[in-house]
Write an enzyme that holds these catalytic residues in place. Structure first.
Site, mmCIF file in Angstrom:
data_model
loop_
_atom_site.group_PDB
_atom_site.id
_atom_site.type_symbol
_atom_site.label_atom_id
_atom_site.label_comp_id
_atom_site.label_asym_id
_atom_site.label_seq_id
_atom_site.Cartn_x
_atom_site.Cartn_y
_atom_site.Cartn_z
ATOM 1 N N CYS A 75 0.840 -1.202 0.000
ATOM 2 C CA CYS A 75 0.000 0.000 0.000
ATOM 3 C C CYS A 75 0.881 1.259 0.000
ATOM 4 O O CYS A 75 1.541 1.524 -0.993
ATOM 5 C CB CYS A 75 -1.012 -0.038 1.140
ATOM 6 S SG CYS A 75 -2.383 1.136 0.898
ATOM 7 N N HIS A 179 -3.523 -5.033 -0.049
ATOM 8 C CA HIS A 179 -3.104 -5.516 1.267
ATOM 9 C C HIS A 179 -3.098 -7.045 1.285
ATOM 10 O O HIS A 179 -4.069 -7.671 1.693
ATOM 11 C CB HIS A 179 -4.030 -4.963 2.354
ATOM 12 C CG HIS A 179 -3.768 -3.539 2.687
ATOM 13 N ND1 HIS A 179 -2.895 -3.152 3.684
ATOM 14 C CD2 HIS A 179 -4.234 -2.403 2.123
ATOM 15 C CE1 HIS A 179 -2.849 -1.831 3.740
ATOM 16 N NE2 HIS A 179 -3.638 -1.347 2.797
ATOM 17 N N GLU A 181 -1.666 -8.916 3.261
ATOM 18 C CA GLU A 181 -1.708 -9.443 4.640
ATOM 19 C C GLU A 181 -3.121 -9.575 5.185
ATOM 20 O O GLU A 181 -3.330 -10.214 6.218
ATOM 21 C CB GLU A 181 -0.866 -8.553 5.566
ATOM 22 C CG GLU A 181 -1.517 -7.264 6.010
ATOM 23 C CD GLU A 181 -1.481 -6.120 4.998
ATOM 24 O OE1 GLU A 181 -1.787 -4.987 5.400
ATOM 25 O OE2 GLU A 181 -1.163 -6.353 3.816
#
Length: 200
Positions: A75, A179, A181
């Protein structure tokens, strides 16, 4: 909160995606020496992209340009990777008349990619091994990298954000706007992206 997201990312790096210990260093306090330890295996960069942090990024940008280990910017970290190599980032665009804002409290009036969205792989890379041509990954952003940095390949795009994933041609320095994650059992593609990065 942001702190909870960082803790989750660290837990996932240490646990299911890499099996490596994870040390968090705030970018405002990071120096080149922080990135020169003999046990350093990889660097993952997250963080804010506001103009107020710009003076704090000189050492970070140097590490990105000259780092000896694989780097993944996520990001705003993706935007830092691009800016360290001379590319610009800025807000995506204003919302059009009648266009719904998916998160009005975050940069009101600006277009943003928000939620689990499809991202199209435009160039195959080991980062996407074992993944289909279209990933479903979490997006939370109103800014984007405006131009591909010199010496980088474009790896993935969306209709609204052309520069979704990039890789430096001469070493494993990656940026991903999404993202990775923030995966879950119903949307596991981000986990595979992280596993691939740590394998690299």
């Amino acid at each position: 909160t942001h702190a909870e997201k960082i803790a989750q990312l660290c837990g996932r790096i240490g646990g299911e995606v890499a099996g490596l210990p994870c040390v968090v260093v705030h970018y405002a306090e990071a120096t080149r020496e922080d990135f020169s330890g003999p046990n350093l295996r990889a660097i993952v960069i997250t963080g804010a992209g506001s103009p107020s942090v710009a003076p704090m990024l000189r050492d970070l940008f140097e590490v990105i340009r000259e780092g000896r280990v694989p780097i993944l910017g996520i990001c705003a970290g993706h935007q830092h990777v691009a800016k360290a190599h001379g590319a610009a980032s800025d807000m995506m665009r204003k919302l059009r008349e009648g266009e719904k804002d998916p998160h009005p409290a975050y940069h009101p009036g600006m277009f943003k990619e928000w939620g689990m969205l499809p991202v199209t792989v435009v160039r195959r890379d080991p980062l996407f091994d074992g993944l289909p041509g279209t990933l479903t990954v979490q997006e939370y952003h109103a800014a984007e990298v405006k131009t591909l940095p010199g010496g980088f390949d474009l790896l993935a795009s969306t209709p609204d954000c052309r520069v979704e994933a990039i890789r430096r041609r001469d070493r494993p320095v990656y940026g991903i706007q999404f993202h990775a994650e923030c995966y879950d059992d119903a949307h596991p593609d981000g986990r595979r992206v992280l596993q691939n990065f740590f394998r690299i």
